[in-house]
Design an enzyme around this catalytic site. Structure first.
Site, mmCIF file in Angstrom:
data_model
loop_
_atom_site.group_PDB
_atom_site.id
_atom_site.type_symbol
_atom_site.label_atom_id
_atom_site.label_comp_id
_atom_site.label_asym_id
_atom_site.label_seq_id
_atom_site.Cartn_x
_atom_site.Cartn_y
_atom_site.Cartn_z
ATOM 1 C CB SER A 414 -0.791 -0.099 1.176
ATOM 2 O OG SER A 414 -2.044 1.113 1.000
ATOM 3 N N PRO A 415 0.567 2.400 -0.706
ATOM 4 C CG PRO A 415 -0.606 3.731 -2.221
ATOM 5 C CD PRO A 415 -0.812 2.677 -1.431
ATOM 6 C CD GLN A 492 -1.706 7.220 -3.428
ATOM 7 O OE1 GLN A 492 -0.969 7.682 -2.672
ATOM 8 N NE2 GLN A 492 -2.586 6.350 -3.109
ATOM 9 C CE1 TYR A 573 -2.901 14.608 2.380
ATOM 10 C CE2 TYR A 573 -3.289 12.256 1.200
ATOM 11 C CZ TYR A 573 -2.621 13.334 2.414
ATOM 12 O OH TYR A 573 -2.045 12.809 3.456
ATOM 13 N NE ARG A 621 -5.368 4.113 -1.275
ATOM 14 C CZ ARG A 621 -4.692 3.623 -0.129
ATOM 15 N NH1 ARG A 621 -4.176 4.291 0.917
ATOM 16 N NH2 ARG A 621 -4.478 2.186 -0.202
ATOM 17 N N GLY A 718 0.041 -2.052 4.298
ATOM 18 C CA GLY A 718 0.890 -1.100 4.512
ATOM 19 C C GLY A 718 1.835 -1.362 5.768
ATOM 20 N NE ARG A 719 0.004 2.305 10.932
ATOM 21 C CZ ARG A 719 -1.237 2.913 10.222
ATOM 22 N NH1 ARG A 719 -2.223 2.229 9.314
ATOM 23 N NH2 ARG A 719 -1.502 4.149 10.574
#
Length: 797
Positions: A414-415, A492, A573, A621, A718-719
């Site tokens: 994941s970004p 991304q 964003y 996304r 991700g994490r």
């Protein structure tokens, strides 16, 4: 203690019995407005864990219950003209009437003053005259309503209609009948509770309920104990095949809407809530009786262990609340699944059964593999066949094509923003960060959000694609990924919008820069948080300028060699802030309706798609919910996804939130997956577009379960990849998978097998000559065969 109990259901009676057993000198009075013989409902189900607690607490109650139980381990899912049976689950149920009779008798033996057919005195009188007042007066608790300011109740009535019925048909297993009728999908939750009958709960959406004509009695007020006979006759007709000549039994049966009850606190002075008065969990995941009796056991124990009431009640809530909230999270996932059941009506029966069993996200593929290996293998085989694949392998290692891009497996890195660039240029850190994930086995590695302009950065440490120098550095990183692994790499791209010009994460996430800041921009002059910069409202010139910046970044991304492009329209964003009514208050054609709020993001997408090579996919996304009242919700996310798909998106990456500081997310295991699931069923799946699930997914078991149930096509972690850059390779090793879905580079190949860690890994010898009955595994297919039926079978032979 002098104790008053309001409500003579299982929770109140069991608590009274336990307290008297602990100390016969307790003076306990229980009031129940109904007669002792008034019993609503049919069967109640218990888990082995709860039964163990009951056995430890009161052997007399446990022994009697054990003699009355119907026991079985199978679940039968009747769907699409087939019956799929899954074993190894383990259930015990009994008649609610018999349970109440047992508890009433136990209270009488122990000297509890139980007053049936009697209203309790006013609560103020009980508070003043007793050391403790137990409010076990049910889901519509009057005591809870009286002290609502203290308890802080949160009542969530759900839309589905259900009716609690019984049948004289004795089921052999837990039954889910999912039926496509001329009005829509209806379902039955059924299970045996004795050798004479079964619980038979019918449930459906309000639209189906209305279409089927059940609304005829909607305005009828039924007296206590009177059932909706008109509806019952209709149910008998609709489910005649499932009833197989047997009768439908009613007991105060009428249409209900399930209400999830939560409370900020369970106590007010010396008054404490218990059972349904304090909390409810949907009947599809567990029994309210089970929870209430567990409450009773925990409360009695805490009162016995602490010298004063204040400490005891505090300890009770601290101990019990996490257990209840965990159950409620699972129940919420389950009830929402049944509310959306019609979206799965076209699934193949094996996948549907797996989907149903894993709906709460507590049961997974590996759980089922332990309980019923044959079914787990059938699920893997069915998944491969549905994808047109010949190899049966863990779902995460099956290949996937997104647009024209072939991925070796379904794992996405994941970004994740690293905030480690200098002047937007990625460096050695990014090469190691992304390169290690590519070497670690993932099918697709995504960059962090790469900003399309200097002013579009979140922080001074964010990367960009607005200079040729940045492009060249990205090209080196892409070259390493392609040259050293079989992973694909995607960029991304996005613009920070009103969240721009803030500190790097470890210096204060979302906090504005003290120096060197730049102007933020957004759809409206609304700051993200109370300390955030107020953004400049973009005019048409500014919007066109940003769109051109996206196009320039796209061209550089292609020159750098990226395989895939993702537009960041989530997390508050710029594009996300146009989509959300929380941040977009414009009154022109770019604000107001969802159609208008979509206008600028779609203009950007169209420009990006036109500038990006046609044979390379573009994904988007989105935040599927803003987690805030008045913001976008799941319904909006479906339409947002539909719009991007219609404009050529090859995939929808489904995240949530981060649009407002005031958000209130419902965190939990795989908590964002239901949003991805809905978008896949309603939009992306029919269009042949990929859906990527993200959010608190950390095990290969959860990944496989998401994919096998058809909730997503790809899973982004991700994490988890920060914790273990080689997570995908390790997942392959743990599943003993070796195949095209993963690749150990020659330098790492010696690590394909998990190294021994302790003597506990040793293979144990066989030390028994004869196996114990049923010791093979958990997956014995135990069916409920009543003693009466078994005796009749012997006589007929």
């Amino acid at each position: 203690m002098k104790i008053a109990i309001v409500g003579g259901g299982p929770g109140g009676l069991y608590f009274a019995a336990l307290m008297k057993q602990l100390d016969p000198s307790h003076n306990i009075t229980l009031w129940e407005r109904n007669a002792a013989s008034d019993t609503f409902g049919f069967g109640v189900v218990f888990s082995d864990e709860t039964l163990g607690g009951i056995g430890n607490a009161d052997a007399v109650v446990a022994e009697y219950m054990s003699r009355r139980f119907a026991r079985w381990s199978d679940i039968d899912v009747h769907f699409g003209g087939e019956t799929v049976t899954v074993g190894g689950q383990g259930f015990a149920a009994m008649s609610r009437k018999e349970l109440l009779e047992l508890l009433q008798r136990r209270c009488a033996e122990l000297g509890v003053d139980v007053r049936f057919s009697t209203m309790a005195p006013p609560i103020a009188e009980l508070e003043a005259g007793y050391d403790l007042v137990l409010a076990s007066d049910g889901v519509n608790s009057q005591i809870r309503a009286t002290y609502a300011d203290s308890f802080g109740p949160d009542l969530d009535p759900r839309p589905n209609k259900f009716m609690w019925l019984g049948t004289d048909q004795v089921f052999e297993a837990f039954k889910f009948f999912v039926k496509e009728t001329e009005w829509g999908v209806m379902q039955i939750h059924g299970y045996p509770y004795s050798d004479e009958g079964s619980t038979f709960i019918v449930e459906m959406s309000p639209d189906v309920w209305e279409a089927a004509g059940f609304g005829e009695t909607a305005d009828t007020v039924f007296a206590p104990g009177v059932s909706d006979q008109l509806a019952i006759d209709k149910i008998r007709s609709i489910f005649a095949e499932e009833l197989d000549g047997h009768e439908v039994l009613a007991n105060n049966s009428k249409w209900l809407n399930f209400t999830t009850v939560r409370n900020r606190s369970w106590r007010h002075g010396n008054v404490v809530l218990l059972g349904d008065a304090a909390h409810t969990a949907h009947f599809s995941i567990g029994s309210g009786t089970k929870l209430a009796m567990e409450d009773s056991l925990a409360l009695a124990a805490c009162l016995h262990e602490h010298a004063d009431l204040e400490s005891a009640l505090s300890a009770y809530e601290i101990e019990r609340r996490p257990v209840v909230e965990s159950t409620q999270r699972a129940a919420q996932a389950s009830l929402e699944w049944f509310e959306r059941i019609s979206q799965y009506k076209d699934q193949q029966p094996t996948q549907f059964a797996f989907n149903l069993l894993t709906r709460s996200r507590r049961i997974t593929q590996e759980n089922l593999r332990l309980r019923d290996p044959e079914f787990a293998e059938a699920v893997d085989r069915n998944f491969a066949e549905s994808q047109g694949l010949t190899e049966t392998a863990p779902a995460m290692f099956q290949p996937y094509r997104i647009g024209g891009l072939e991925l070796k497996n379904r794992i996405v890195v994941s970004p994740m923003d690293m905030y480690s660039a200098v002047d937007g240029v990625p460096g050695d850190f990014h090469k190691v960060h992304l390169g290690s994930k590519a070497l670690g086995g993932a099918g697709l590695v995504m960059t962090e959000m790469v900003c399309v302009s200097e002013a579009g950065r979140i922080t001074p440490g964010c990367t960009g694609l607005y200079t040729d120098g940045q492009r060249d550095s990205w090209k080196e990183i892409v070259g390493f990924v392609h040259g050293s692994s079989t992973a694909k790499i995607g960029a991304q791209i996005g613009h920070a919008g009103r969240k721009a010009s803030t500190r790097v994460m470890w210096e204060g996430i979302d906090e504005p820069l003290e120096a060197g800041n730049w102007e933020a921009a957004g759809p409206s002059p609304l700051p993200y948080g109370p300390d955030s910069q107020t953004p400049r409202e973009l005019d048409r010139v500014g919007m066109e300028s940003i769109k051109a910046e996206f196009v320039d970044a796209v061209r550089r991304a292609d020159q750098a060699g990226f395989d895939l492009l993702e537009i960041h329209a989530a997390h508050g964003y710029l594009l996300s802030s146009f989509l959300s009514p929380v941040s977009n208050r414009r009154t022109d054609e770019y604000g107001g309706s969802l159609e208008n709020r979509l206008r600028f993001p779609l203009e950007v997408f169209e420009a990006v798609r036109a500038a990006w090579p046609a044979d390379k996919p573009v994904t988007v996304r989105i935040s599927a919910t803003d987690w805030i009242e008045g913001g976008n919700d799941a319904d909006d996310s479906v339409e947002i996804a539909r719009a991007f798909v219609a404009h050529g998106a090859a995939g929808i990456d489904v995240s949530t939130g981060q649009v407002s500081k005031e958000e209130k997310p419902s965190f939990g295991r795989s908590y964002q997956t239901p949003f991805a699931d809905r978008i896949r069923q309603e939009v992306a799946g029919p269009a042949g577009v990929a859906v990527i699930a993200v959010g608190a997914i950390s095990t290969y078991d959860d990944v496989n379960s998401v994919l096998l149930a058809g909730r997503a096509d790809l899973v982004a972690l991700g994490r988890t990849h920060l914790y273990d850059p080689q997570w995908t390779l390790h997942a392959a090793a743990e599943q003993e998978y070796q195949g095209p879905g993963t690749q150990w580079i020659p330098q790492f190949r010696a690590g394909r097998r998990k190294p021994p860690s302790a003597r506990t890994d040793a293979v144990r010898p066989r030390l028994s000559l004869l196996k114990e009955p049923g010791s093979d595994s958990l997956n014995a297919h135990l069916r409920w065969t009543p003693a009466k039926a078994a005796a009749e079978a012997v006589l007929t032979q």
